[in-house]
Design an enzyme around this catalytic site. Structure first.
Site, PDB file in Angstrom:
ATOM      1  N   CYS A 117       7.111   5.860  14.842  1.00  0.00           N
ATOM      2  CA  CYS A 117       8.318   6.572  15.269  1.00  0.00           C
ATOM      3  C   CYS A 117       9.050   7.193  14.082  1.00  0.00           C
ATOM      4  O   CYS A 117       9.584   8.304  14.185  1.00  0.00           O
ATOM      5  CB  CYS A 117       9.236   5.651  16.069  1.00  0.00           C
ATOM      6  SG  CYS A 117       9.913   4.235  15.180  1.00  0.00           S
ATOM      7  N   ASP A 160       0.838  -1.207   0.000  1.00  0.00           N
ATOM      8  CA  ASP A 160       0.000   0.000   0.000  1.00  0.00           C
ATOM      9  C   ASP A 160       0.871   1.255   0.000  1.00  0.00           C
ATOM     10  O   ASP A 160       0.617   2.211  -0.741  1.00  0.00           O
ATOM     11  CB  ASP A 160      -0.905   0.026   1.233  1.00  0.00           C
ATOM     12  CG  ASP A 160      -1.952  -1.075   1.241  1.00  0.00           C
ATOM     13  OD1 ASP A 160      -2.324  -1.560   0.160  1.00  0.00           O
ATOM     14  OD2 ASP A 160      -2.399  -1.445   2.347  1.00  0.00           O
ATOM     15  N   HIS A 203      13.320   1.170  16.554  1.00  0.00           N
ATOM     16  CA  HIS A 203      12.721   2.350  17.179  1.00  0.00           C
ATOM     17  C   HIS A 203      13.721   3.492  17.171  1.00  0.00           C
ATOM     18  O   HIS A 203      14.935   3.273  17.260  1.00  0.00           O
ATOM     19  CB  HIS A 203      12.295   2.047  18.615  1.00  0.00           C
ATOM     20  CG  HIS A 203      11.572   3.185  19.275  1.00  0.00           C
ATOM     21  ND1 HIS A 203      10.416   3.725  18.767  1.00  0.00           N
ATOM     22  CD2 HIS A 203      11.863   3.911  20.395  1.00  0.00           C
ATOM     23  CE1 HIS A 203      10.010   4.716  19.551  1.00  0.00           C
ATOM     24  NE2 HIS A 203      10.876   4.849  20.537  1.00  0.00           N
ATOM     25  N   HIS A 236       9.454  10.896  20.907  1.00  0.00           N
ATOM     26  CA  HIS A 236       9.364   9.621  20.199  1.00  0.00           C
ATOM     27  C   HIS A 236       7.934   9.108  20.238  1.00  0.00           C
ATOM     28  O   HIS A 236       7.051   9.700  20.874  1.00  0.00           O
ATOM     29  CB  HIS A 236      10.353   8.597  20.770  1.00  0.00           C
ATOM     30  CG  HIS A 236      10.042   8.125  22.163  1.00  0.00           C
ATOM     31  ND1 HIS A 236      10.236   6.830  22.572  1.00  0.00           N
ATOM     32  CD2 HIS A 236       9.548   8.776  23.252  1.00  0.00           C
ATOM     33  CE1 HIS A 236       9.891   6.697  23.843  1.00  0.00           C
ATOM     34  NE2 HIS A 236       9.471   7.864  24.276  1.00  0.00           N
TER      35      HIS A 236
END
Length: 272
Positions: free
Chosen positions: A150, A102, A224, A236
């Site tokens: 993030c 997508d 992350h 964050h």
């Protein structure tokens, strides 16, 4: 006190008639994914889904897109569908975020994409994604992988605060999890230089505003990241939480390394 808020990007309201038509189309096609185009006059043009796995994928015929729109359209809509077992009553909810495919298709078309989540009982209003969609404030965002996560927070911070554009990267949900028979993905480690970042080392004084930390959260690879914004705080966005600020000291032990965009000099400071 929660920082959560309701952010409305305005697109569902702007194209309400087309969205309603799409939801009727998608409900009629359930459990197959369905979609179409919002044309320049604001109307909805349904398209055939020619994907080999139509229950979990959406693919259009370029010739049909050309015939319907002349490749001039305002947005793309399609559905993600639940899996429902009438014998047991078990319902597996539809994926509530874009797939890597997508994201790749949205980037290629360069128009907003909306995904409506569909059950046998009906379809919800779509969520929208893509760089052409208005972005929520940096603080208090609801998490949605590939839309508000993030990495997207880092992109938005660099654009809004530092005036730096960094590219998006196509990514499936849980891309960091090992998959049998497939190579281990390591998107942050493999991609930070291509995104314009360099690795930096800091002394006892700690990071500088604009330094980005990369770390692992229940993952074999970096999955992350966040930004040191000064004052002992990082910005964050963890999964299933709101985007926000945390004390940098809490995350120091989790840090793998720091990176900084090459267009951001060390003496840069955030605007007052």
């Amino acid at each position: 006190m929660s920082l959560a808020f309701a952010f409305d990007d305005g697109l569902t309201t702007r194209w309400s008639a087309a969205v309603d038509a799409h939801k009727r189309h998608a409900h009629a096609e359930w459990p197959r994914e369905a979609g179409g185009l919002i044309l320049e006059d604001g109307s909805y043009a349904p398209l055939r889904n020619i994907a080999g796995e139509p229950l979990t994928e959406f693919e259009t015929d370029p010739a049909e897109v050309e015939a319907v729109s002349g490749h001039r359209y305002l947005a793309v809509l399609h559905s993600h569908c639940s899996v429902e077992d009438p014998a047991t009553g078990k319902v597996t909810p539809p994926p509530d975020c874009p797939s890597g495919a997508d994201m790749e298709a949205q980037i290629a078309t360069a128009v907003p994409w909306g995904i409506s989540l569909c059950l046998s009982t009906g379809c919800a209003d779509p969520f929208w994604f893509g760089d052409q969609v208005p972005r929520p404030p940096l603080l208090g965002r609801q998490f949605r992988h590939g839309v508000n996560d993030c990495y997207s927070l880092g992109r938005d911070w660099h654009r809004e605060v530092a005036g730096i554009l960094i590219p998006d990267f196509v990514r499936d949900p849980d891309w960091w999890q090992p998959r049998e028979g497939q190579p281990q993905l390591d998107l942050y480690r493999d991609g930070f230089e291509r995104a314009g970042f360099r690795r930096v080392e800091r002394g006892p004084e700690g990071p500088l505003p604009g330094d980005c930390f990369l770390c692992r959260v229940r993952s074999p690879v970096l999955n992350h990241g966040g930004i040191y914004i000064g004052g002992g705080l990082i910005l964050h966005h963890l999964a299933h939480q709101l985007s926000g600020r945390d004390p940098a000291a809490v995350w120091r032990s989790k840090l793998d390394f720091l990176v900084r965009h090459t267009d951001l000099p060390d003496d840069w400071r955030p605007p007052a």
